[in-house]
Scaffold this motif. Structure first.
Motif, mmCIF file in Angstrom:
data_model
loop_
_atom_site.group_PDB
_atom_site.id
_atom_site.type_symbol
_atom_site.label_atom_id
_atom_site.label_comp_id
_atom_site.label_asym_id
_atom_site.label_seq_id
_atom_site.Cartn_x
_atom_site.Cartn_y
_atom_site.Cartn_z
ATOM 1 N N ALA A 25 0.841 -1.192 0.000
ATOM 2 C CA ALA A 25 0.000 0.000 0.000
ATOM 3 C C ALA A 25 0.876 1.242 0.000
ATOM 4 O O ALA A 25 2.079 1.167 0.225
ATOM 5 C CB ALA A 25 -0.913 -0.007 1.225
ATOM 6 N N GLY A 26 0.258 2.368 -0.234
ATOM 7 C CA GLY A 26 0.939 3.653 -0.180
ATOM 8 C C GLY A 26 0.801 4.400 -1.487
ATOM 9 O O GLY A 26 0.495 3.833 -2.530
ATOM 10 N N ASN A 27 1.025 5.686 -1.398
ATOM 11 C CA ASN A 27 0.954 6.544 -2.575
ATOM 12 C C ASN A 27 2.313 6.716 -3.225
ATOM 13 O O ASN A 27 2.425 7.357 -4.259
ATOM 14 C CB ASN A 27 0.391 7.917 -2.194
ATOM 15 C CG ASN A 27 -1.023 7.818 -1.682
ATOM 16 O OD1 ASN A 27 -1.806 7.022 -2.174
ATOM 17 N ND2 ASN A 27 -1.348 8.587 -0.679
ATOM 18 N N GLY A 28 3.329 6.185 -2.572
ATOM 19 C CA GLY A 28 4.700 6.411 -3.003
ATOM 20 C C GLY A 28 5.151 5.482 -4.107
ATOM 21 O O GLY A 28 4.406 4.647 -4.612
ATOM 22 N N ILE A 31 10.527 4.670 -2.491
ATOM 23 C CA ILE A 31 11.838 5.209 -2.159
ATOM 24 C C ILE A 31 11.751 5.937 -0.823
ATOM 25 O O ILE A 31 10.660 6.217 -0.328
ATOM 26 C CB ILE A 31 12.366 6.172 -3.257
ATOM 27 C CG1 ILE A 31 11.412 7.366 -3.429
ATOM 28 C CG2 ILE A 31 12.568 5.440 -4.570
ATOM 29 C CD1 ILE A 31 11.931 8.446 -4.358
ATOM 30 N N GLU A 32 12.898 6.244 -0.235
ATOM 31 C CA GLU A 32 12.916 6.941 1.047
ATOM 32 C C GLU A 32 12.145 8.255 0.924
ATOM 33 O O GLU A 32 12.305 9.009 -0.036
ATOM 34 C CB GLU A 32 14.350 7.232 1.462
ATOM 35 C CG GLU A 32 14.453 7.808 2.855
ATOM 36 C CD GLU A 32 15.892 7.987 3.312
ATOM 37 O OE1 GLU A 32 16.082 8.798 4.216
ATOM 38 O OE2 GLU A 32 16.786 7.323 2.760
ATOM 39 N N GLY A 33 11.278 8.514 1.881
ATOM 40 C CA GLY A 33 10.446 9.706 1.851
ATOM 41 C C GLY A 33 9.153 9.531 1.075
ATOM 42 O O GLY A 33 8.279 10.385 1.122
ATOM 43 N N ASP A 34 9.005 8.447 0.354
ATOM 44 C CA ASP A 34 7.806 8.162 -0.439
ATOM 45 C C ASP A 34 7.603 6.645 -0.465
ATOM 46 O O ASP A 34 7.653 6.010 -1.518
ATOM 47 C CB ASP A 34 7.987 8.707 -1.855
ATOM 48 C CG ASP A 34 6.670 8.997 -2.546
ATOM 49 O OD1 ASP A 34 5.613 8.879 -1.904
ATOM 50 O OD2 ASP A 34 6.704 9.316 -3.745
ATOM 51 N N PRO A 35 7.410 6.056 0.730
ATOM 52 C CA PRO A 35 7.487 4.600 0.840
ATOM 53 C C PRO A 35 6.235 3.845 0.396
ATOM 54 O O PRO A 35 5.134 4.365 0.403
ATOM 55 C CB PRO A 35 7.697 4.385 2.332
ATOM 56 C CG PRO A 35 6.958 5.526 2.955
ATOM 57 C CD PRO A 35 7.172 6.687 2.012
ATOM 58 N N LEU A 36 6.460 2.617 0.031
ATOM 59 C CA LEU A 36 5.407 1.610 -0.037
ATOM 60 C C LEU A 36 5.540 0.812 1.256
ATOM 61 O O LEU A 36 6.622 0.709 1.815
ATOM 62 C CB LEU A 36 5.596 0.692 -1.229
ATOM 63 C CG LEU A 36 5.403 1.331 -2.600
ATOM 64 C CD1 LEU A 36 5.767 0.341 -3.691
ATOM 65 C CD2 LEU A 36 3.973 1.797 -2.776
ATOM 66 N N TYR A 37 4.452 0.241 1.723
ATOM 67 C CA TYR A 37 4.505 -0.508 2.964
ATOM 68 C C TYR A 37 3.510 -1.656 2.902
ATOM 69 O O TYR A 37 2.603 -1.678 2.068
ATOM 70 C CB TYR A 37 4.222 0.401 4.168
ATOM 71 C CG TYR A 37 2.959 1.210 4.039
ATOM 72 C CD1 TYR A 37 1.749 0.728 4.534
ATOM 73 C CD2 TYR A 37 2.969 2.454 3.413
ATOM 74 C CE1 TYR A 37 0.598 1.450 4.399
ATOM 75 C CE2 TYR A 37 1.809 3.194 3.285
ATOM 76 C CZ TYR A 37 0.626 2.694 3.782
ATOM 77 O OH TYR A 37 -0.526 3.409 3.642
ATOM 78 N N GLU A 38 3.705 -2.614 3.794
ATOM 79 C CA GLU A 38 2.866 -3.797 3.800
ATOM 80 C C GLU A 38 1.731 -3.645 4.804
ATOM 81 O O GLU A 38 1.953 -3.264 5.952
ATOM 82 C CB GLU A 38 3.695 -5.026 4.173
ATOM 83 C CG GLU A 38 2.934 -6.325 4.067
ATOM 84 C CD GLU A 38 3.837 -7.506 4.303
ATOM 85 O OE1 GLU A 38 4.202 -8.166 3.313
ATOM 86 O OE2 GLU A 38 4.175 -7.766 5.466
ATOM 87 N N VAL A 39 0.520 -3.923 4.357
ATOM 88 C CA VAL A 39 -0.665 -3.949 5.210
ATOM 89 C C VAL A 39 -1.083 -5.405 5.349
ATOM 90 O O VAL A 39 -1.165 -6.131 4.355
ATOM 91 C CB VAL A 39 -1.816 -3.118 4.603
ATOM 92 C CG1 VAL A 39 -3.093 -3.278 5.413
ATOM 93 C CG2 VAL A 39 -1.416 -1.663 4.495
#
Length: 67
Positions: A25-28, A31-39
């Motif tokens: 998930a994420g809008n990024g 990259i650092e400062g604009d991450p993707l992450y796991e939900v």
């Protein structure tokens, strides 16, 4: 001697059947400062959402697991 620490404060442990879904998930762009992450979401076998772990947008109504 065991390399593992002794557990304390555990009153009960069970094996339960749930559906676990992990999604990016994420809008990024990842990259650092604009991450993707796991939900991670947990559902009952009937499809009811039981809990969600979203490290960037906690949803307290769903019993979120805190890191």
């Amino acid at each position: 001697m065991s390399k593992f620490s002794r557990l304390t404060g555990v009153n009960e442990a069970k094996v339960i059947q749930v559906i676990e879904i992990k999604s990016l998930a994420g809008n990024g762009i990842g990259i650092e400062g604009d991450p993707l992450y796991e939900v991670t979401e947990y559902y009952s076998l009937d499809g009811e959402l039981l809990a969600r772990h979203n490290p960037f947008n906690p949803d307290k109504e769903l019993g979120v697991f805190k890191d």
